[in-house]
Design a protein around this motif. Structure first.
Motif, short mmCIF file in Angstrom:
data_model
loop_
_atom_site.label_atom_id
_atom_site.label_comp_id
_atom_site.label_asym_id
_atom_site.label_seq_id
_atom_site.Cartn_x
_atom_site.Cartn_y
_atom_site.Cartn_z
N MET A 73 0.83 -1.22 0.00
CA MET A 73 0.00 0.00 0.00
C MET A 73 0.86 1.26 0.00
O MET A 73 0.48 2.26 -0.63
N THR A 74 2.00 1.24 0.65
CA THR A 74 2.89 2.41 0.63
C THR A 74 3.33 2.70 -0.79
O THR A 74 3.28 3.85 -1.25
N LYS A 75 3.75 1.67 -1.51
CA LYS A 75 4.15 1.84 -2.91
C LYS A 75 2.97 2.27 -3.77
O LYS A 75 3.11 3.14 -4.63
N ALA A 76 1.82 1.66 -3.55
CA ALA A 76 0.63 1.99 -4.34
C ALA A 76 0.27 3.46 -4.16
O ALA A 76 -0.03 4.15 -5.15
N ARG A 77 0.29 3.95 -2.93
CA ARG A 77 -0.03 5.36 -2.68
C ARG A 77 0.93 6.30 -3.39
O ARG A 77 0.54 7.37 -3.84
N LYS A 78 2.20 5.90 -3.48
CA LYS A 78 3.22 6.75 -4.12
C LYS A 78 3.08 6.76 -5.64
O LYS A 78 3.34 7.77 -6.28
N ILE A 79 2.71 5.62 -6.22
CA ILE A 79 2.73 5.46 -7.67
C ILE A 79 1.38 5.73 -8.33
O ILE A 79 1.32 6.39 -9.37
N LEU A 80 0.31 5.23 -7.74
CA LEU A 80 -1.01 5.32 -8.37
C LEU A 80 -1.70 6.65 -8.10
O LEU A 80 -1.59 7.20 -7.01
N LYS A 81 -2.42 7.12 -9.10
CA LYS A 81 -3.18 8.36 -8.99
C LYS A 81 -4.64 8.02 -8.69
O LYS A 81 -5.22 7.15 -9.33
N LYS A 82 -5.21 8.73 -7.73
CA LYS A 82 -6.60 8.45 -7.36
C LYS A 82 -7.60 8.97 -8.38
O LYS A 82 -8.75 8.54 -8.39
N ASP A 83 -7.17 9.86 -9.25
CA ASP A 83 -8.11 10.42 -10.23
C ASP A 83 -8.20 9.58 -11.51
O ASP A 83 -8.92 9.93 -12.43
N LYS A 84 -7.48 8.46 -11.55
CA LYS A 84 -7.54 7.54 -12.68
C LYS A 84 -7.90 6.15 -12.18
O LYS A 84 -7.36 5.69 -11.17
N PRO A 85 -8.79 5.45 -12.89
CA PRO A 85 -9.14 4.08 -12.47
C PRO A 85 -7.91 3.16 -12.51
O PRO A 85 -7.00 3.37 -13.31
N VAL A 86 -7.93 2.16 -11.66
CA VAL A 86 -6.86 1.16 -11.60
C VAL A 86 -7.43 -0.18 -12.07
O VAL A 86 -8.40 -0.67 -11.50
N ALA A 87 -6.83 -0.74 -13.11
CA ALA A 87 -7.20 -2.07 -13.59
C ALA A 87 -6.15 -3.03 -13.03
O ALA A 87 -4.96 -2.91 -13.34
N VAL A 88 -6.57 -3.96 -12.20
CA VAL A 88 -5.63 -4.80 -11.46
C VAL A 88 -5.80 -6.27 -11.83
O VAL A 88 -6.90 -6.74 -12.09
N TYR A 89 -4.65 -6.98 -11.86
CA TYR A 89 -4.70 -8.42 -12.12
C TYR A 89 -3.53 -9.11 -11.43
O TYR A 89 -2.56 -8.48 -11.01
N CYS A 90 -3.65 -10.43 -11.31
CA CYS A 90 -2.58 -11.26 -10.73
C CYS A 90 -2.55 -12.56 -11.53
O CYS A 90 -2.88 -12.58 -12.70
N ARG A 91 -2.17 -13.64 -10.90
CA ARG A 91 -2.07 -14.91 -11.59
C ARG A 91 -3.45 -15.54 -11.81
O ARG A 91 -3.82 -15.88 -12.91
N SER A 92 -4.23 -15.67 -10.72
CA SER A 92 -5.51 -16.36 -10.83
C SER A 92 -6.71 -15.54 -10.37
O SER A 92 -7.84 -15.96 -10.56
N GLY A 93 -6.47 -14.40 -9.75
CA GLY A 93 -7.57 -13.55 -9.31
C GLY A 93 -7.67 -13.32 -7.81
O GLY A 93 -8.33 -12.39 -7.37
N ARG A 94 -7.00 -14.13 -7.02
CA ARG A 94 -7.11 -14.00 -5.56
C ARG A 94 -6.36 -12.77 -5.04
O ARG A 94 -6.92 -11.95 -4.32
#
Length: 129
Positions: A73-94
């Motif tokens: 979450m620390t990295k996410a707060r630094k990198i991601l902008k709250k005014d743009k949607p985030v499309a997230v994925y991983c290996r299987s969805g969990r």
């Protein structure tokens, strides 16, 4: 006494139900592909660096932040902008569902890929190394 027990049961069951609520949207690979084709969306891969380097969704800018790391979450707060949607994925969805919930709680608008990159590849979508 019966009213007290009934009130407690109602309160507990309501609490349990609300904990399971999902405040983000989960979409299939086709819809996810449409979502990430927009320049206004941030594409986030929450797998390990090793998994990311093996293959990731083929897009102009993919951000890799390992959900398993304590500083996610620390990295996410630094990198991601709250005014743009985030499309997230991983290996299987969990992991992406867990990350989506955390990000949503922080005020991000999140779209999660159902089935992760496994489903993405199964549907014949492009990946790169």
């Amino acid at each position: 006494m019966n009213r007290l027990i009934l009130s407690i049961m109602t309160l507990v069951s309501g609490s349990l139900f609300s904990c399971g609520q999902q405040n983000f949207k989960t979409v299939d690979a086709n819809e996810f592909e449409t979502v990430i084709s927009s320049d206004s969306v941030q594409l986030l891969d929450v797998r390990t660096a090793e998994e990311f380097n093996e293959a990731h969704i083929d897009a102009d800018s993919v951000i890799n932040i390992d959900k398993l790391q304590p500083d996610f979450m620390t990295k996410a707060r630094k990198i991601l902008k709250k005014d743009k949607p985030v499309a997230v994925y991983c290996r299987s969805g969990r992991r992406s569902a867990d990350a989506a919930q955390l990000l949503t709680e922080e005020g991000y608008k999140v779209i999660d890929l159902d089935g992760g990159i496994i489903e993405w590849e199964k549907r014949g979508k492009k990946t790169c190394k």
